[in-house]
Design an enzyme around this catalytic site. Structure first.
Site, short mmCIF file in Angstrom:
data_model
loop_
_atom_site.label_atom_id
_atom_site.label_comp_id
_atom_site.label_asym_id
_atom_site.label_seq_id
_atom_site.Cartn_x
_atom_site.Cartn_y
_atom_site.Cartn_z
N LYS A 81 -7.67 4.73 -7.57
CA LYS A 81 -8.05 5.80 -8.49
C LYS A 81 -9.37 6.45 -8.07
O LYS A 81 -9.52 7.68 -8.13
CB LYS A 81 -8.15 5.26 -9.91
CG LYS A 81 -6.81 4.84 -10.51
CD LYS A 81 -6.99 4.23 -11.89
CE LYS A 81 -5.64 3.79 -12.48
NZ LYS A 81 -5.79 3.18 -13.82
N SER B 211 -3.57 2.75 -19.21
CA SER B 211 -4.88 3.19 -18.72
C SER B 211 -5.25 4.61 -19.14
O SER B 211 -6.33 5.07 -18.81
CB SER B 211 -4.92 3.09 -17.19
OG SER B 211 -3.96 3.95 -16.61
N GLY C 209 0.82 -1.20 0.00
CA GLY C 209 0.00 0.00 0.00
C GLY C 209 0.85 1.25 0.00
O GLY C 209 2.08 1.19 0.13
#
Length: 887
Positions: free
Chosen positions: A827, A784, A409
């Site tokens: 996101k 992306s 993370g």
């Protein structure tokens, strides 16, 4: 020094347990019980400088009452006060709260009237209990004639025992009194001289000798040093001046003699220390001579100690045989030989390693483990549930080879502290091994002993430092290891993390197998991609998402602010930060997945408050010389659970200095003005997105980084040219290919999108397009951005602006299909953090939204895209394509 004061006939009474206040003494007390607080409010606070109270000593019921007379309860009075008449030999006995047992309060029949030099009021958080800090000066003695209970505290009818001017003039005519006074002053001068030599003080005390009457000096001097409670009572009862001076002279002389004896002992000890230092130097010289001659008995003794230590280390048989061989080699060597030191250090490592020593595991309490995780970490429900499952398996099968957990993370989300919580739940010791920047395999496996300066690897060194063979070992930043010509640390970690191989882990320096199978390994990383697949296969990845603004605010209020206040020596009495201000800091000054920057900003506010507090001349720390007293009657109104803290003020201190030293400072409340003064102007603005997409050719994308999700703007511009596409912003190959695909798709559908007139073929004829990704110093790559690139190009060529409340992500193909991408959770959290209301996602990423907190999803409109017709949702007023056009 206090002048003669006319006392009232009745005083409020504050009891001192096993402590006496003498006239002329100055003390500081802290009142916390309901009775003492009520007394201070009624008798001192409301009357300001005119207030007086009586200080009466009391003693425990278990102590003998023969030393001091006691008082007992009598009948009621017409005024409703309970009367307590003075009679020697009796006690104040009553039933407490209806209980059968009785408490006896032994009151002394004499006390001292006191006035308040300074009075301050405080409120304890979070209980809200009112407390008072009072600086009292003893004035004169009195006799308790009658004791009454008034509400929560006692009052007494008193008779003054102060020496009158006529009594003093008569005493000065008595030769015995004059002789005693002269003897007392001589002893006092000797004491002051001794103290002046030791502490460089005494100037103001000498002034007292010249200006204060001798009968008051006796009380002041005796109150300045420690004596027993019985001796204090004796001084209080010394009404006769000759008796008082005689007793005071005796006590001062005894204190003087004790100081002189202590000085003699100190000088004797210092002389012995000097002798010891001389012996030490001679022994060092003798040792150096023996080393020159090659005859060092001390080294032989050290080797014998090392051998005994190795025998008690509990080494396995094969390793003990190896150690004995090395020890025999050491004994044959002289200390001057080159290999002596390295061989000895090696044997010391073998002796220090915990071959058999292990922490005895406590019985696992899953409920306690869950409470510990909840108290240490806010949110992270799924992560904590997985840890509880891991601990449950350990409880049912302690020797089970469970998976190696790897917390992945952004920074500041609690990865390292989660590993520490696992250690605490298991009752094992915790050791952290930092792998960030490690590029040499020898850092893991150790250096071979043939090299100069060789040492064991980080794992063996950590085991040695922690002292047990079964710790919880955290491999921190496992994704930050690199590789070069010296080897690959990740390859060495393969053996460490493989339960089948780490039973016989072979450190190059140790050169004997060491069992690491008892160690519980936990790893942390910011991202998974850099970790080699074979190493990643040995670990179970648990992803820790970034925190929402609401979670950050809760974390700040529950964890960060108390910790920051403690680190800076502050409390809520000095600095107050509301939850609204915390949310403002999160919104304007921090946009991160974790909470480290938030903690830094809170620390900056704490430092600013610390400066203001420290600049106050009278903001001093509480003295360490406080004495704590507890009321002898726990059940009575006198002091129900009362606690009085007392500090004796040194002789000669000016009352004005005391008053100034105890001024209370109002707390510093953080507001928007203070935020701008300390943290500077806001770093982030909610209007940033709207301002940047106000012109055509700009789109808003969502990207994933090792620090969590971020918003990425894409800017496009058109100019006269030769039909070329230029890309800037430190882009990787994949994102460059995505830009080519986006341009090809737009050129192929230029007519359907109304980007060219009917009959035109080449959209790029006579012009170039430049696409830029801002934040050019940050490398960018990945597929992306396909949907974002198409939106920017269509906006540029159609001169239609994109919606300011919309962001998007998704890979696209030449045929216009929108493919799923990774990092959707981070996101979406980034979009929410930036105040974006609409998010366009690939339809096949619907499953990833399960991990997004419902509080975030409730504030967002999610639009799912299967093909590029989703362009219609990105523009104000819809996409400019022609009717019935299939994109």
């Amino acid at each position: 020094m206090a002048e003669a004061v006319e006392l009232p006939s009745r005083l409020g009474i504050l009891a001192f347990r096993n402590k006496v206040l003498l006239p002329g003494a100055i003390i500081r007390i802290r009142c916390t019980s309901p009775s003492s607080v009520k007394l201070v409010e009624q008798e001192l606070w409301q009357r300001e400088e005119k207030g007086l109270i009586g200080i009466v000593p009391v003693r425990d019921a278990s102590e003998s009452a023969s030393v001091a007379p006691v008082l007992y309860p009598g009948g009621g009075t017409d005024s409703g006060e309970r009367n307590v008449k003075s009679q020697p030999g009796l006690s104040d006995s009553r039933k407490a709260d209806g209980k059968s047992q009785q408490e006896a309060v032994h009151w002394h029949t004499r006390g001292v009237a006191a006035r308040a030099l300074h009075l301050s009021r405080g409120v304890e958080k979070p209980s809200g209990r009112v407390t008072y800090t009072v600086v009292l000066e003893g004035l004169c003695r009195f006799r308790v004639m009658e004791l009454n209970s008034r509400g929560n505290y006692y009052t007494a009818r008193i008779s003054p025992l102060d020496i009158t001017k006529a009594d003093m003039e008569q005493a000065q005519q008595d030769p015995d009194f004059v002789s005693l006074a002269r003897q007392f002053k001589v002893t006092a001068v000797e004491l002051i001289s001794v103290l002046e030599q030791k502490q460089k003080t005494g100037g103001r005390t000498k002034v007292l000798l010249e200006t204060v009457p001798v009968h008051k000096l006796a009380d002041i001097f005796v109150a300045s040093f420690e004596i027993s409670f019985e001796e204090q009572l004796c001084m209080l009862d010394s009404i006769d001046l000759k008796v008082r001076l005689s007793k005071a002279t005796e006590l001062v002389d005894r204190h003087l003699q004790s100081i002189r004896v202590a000085e003699k002992i100190t000088q004797k000890v210092e002389g012995q220390l000097s002798k010891s230092q001389r012996e030490f130097l001679l022994r060092q010289q003798m040792r150096a001579i023996k080393e020159e001659l090659g005859d060092n008995d001390d080294d032989e003794d050290d080797v014998a100690v090392l051998e005994r230590k190795m025998q008690s280390a509990g080494m396995p048989a094969n390793i003990w045989k190896h150690a004995q061989r090395e020890l025999r080699r050491l004994k044959k060597m002289q200390p001057q030989q080159p290999g002596y030191s390295s061989s000895r250090v090696y044997l010391e490592l073998l002796a220090d390693l915990p071959w058999q020593n292990a922490t005895e595991e406590q019985k696992l309490d899953l409920r306690a483990a869950k409470e510990r995780l909840d108290s240490d970490h806010y949110g992270l429900v799924k992560v904590k549930q997985r840890i509880i499952e891991y601990l449950a398996v350990r409880k049912l099968k302690p020797d089970a080879r469970g998976p190696i957990l790897c917390f992945v993370g952004p920074p500041g989300v609690g990865k390292t502290s989660l590993a520490a919580s696992i250690s605490a739940a298991l009752g094992r010791k915790f050791i952290r091994i930092s792998l960030g920047g490690v590029k040499d395999e020898a850092d893991i496996r150790g250096h071979r002993r043939t090299y100069i300066g060789s040492m064991p690897g980080r794992l063996i060194d950590g085991i040695k430092r922690v002292g047990v063979s079964n710790p919880v070992m955290l491999l921190d930043e496992i994704d930050k290891t690199g590789s070069d010509v010296r080897g690959d640390p990740a390859s060495a970690l393969l053996e460490v993390l493989d339960p089948e191989q780490n039973k016989t882990f072979n450190d190059h320096y140790l050169n004997v197998p060491y069992d690491l199978s008892k160690v519980i390994f936990v790893a942390t990383a910011n991202k998974v991609q850099p970790i080699p697949p074979p190493l990643l296969d040995r670990m179970e990845v648990i992803e820790l998402p970034g925190y929402t603004p609401e979670e950050k605010a809760r974390i700040a209020m529950q964890y960060l602010i108390p910790r920051v206040m403690d680190q800076h020596g502050l409390s809520s009495e000095f600095l107050q930060i509301s939850e609204d201000m915390v949310k403002l800091i999160i919104q304007r000054y921090t946009r991160e997945a974790g909470v480290r920057n938030l903690e830094r900003n809170l620390s900056a506010l704490a430092r600013a408050a610390a400066v203001k507090v420290a600049e106050q001349d009278n903001a001093t720390a509480v003295s360490k010389d406080f004495h704590q007293f507890t009321s002898p009657v726990e059940e009575s109104r006198l002091a129900e659970g009362a606690e009085v803290e007392m500090e004796v003020i040194p002789m000669g201190v000016d009352n004005r200095e005391i008053s100034n030293a105890l001024q209370v400072m109002s707390p510093l409340i953080v507001d928007e003005t203070m935020l701008e003064n300390v943290l500077g102007p806001p770093r982030y603005d909610d209007r940033e997105t709207a301002e940047r997409v106000s012109n055509p050719g700009v789109s808003v994308g969502l990207v994933w980084t090792a620090f969590g999700g971020e918003v990425q703007f894409v800017e496009a511009s058109v100019m006269a040219g030769k039909g070329e596409l230029r890309l800037t912003g430190q882009l990787g190959d994949v994102i460059k290919e995505s830009a080519q695909i986006a341009l090809t798709w737009v050129r192929a559908r230029a007519m359907e999108l109304n980007l060219v007139a009917t009959g035109e073929i080449n959209l790029m004829e006579g012009r170039d397009i430049h696409i830029h990704f801002p934040a050019g110093a940050v490398p960018k790559d990945g597929p992306s951005a396909g949907v974002t690139l198409v939106t920017a190009l269509v906006s540029l060529l159609s001169q239609k602006r994109m919606r300011a409340d919309t962001a998007m992500t998704g890979e696209m193909t030449l045929r216009g299909l929108v493919l799923p991408v990774g990092g959707v959770k981070d996101k979406v959290l980034a979009a929410h953090r930036y105040g974006i209301k609409r998010v366009i996602l690939p339809e096949r990423n619907l499953k990833d939204l399960v991990e997004v907190p419902s509080a975030v999803l409730s504030n967002l409109e999610i639009i799912y895209a299967k093909r590029m017709e989703v362009l219609e949702q990105a523009f104000e007023g819809g996409c400019p394509w022609r009717q019935r056009a299939r994109l």
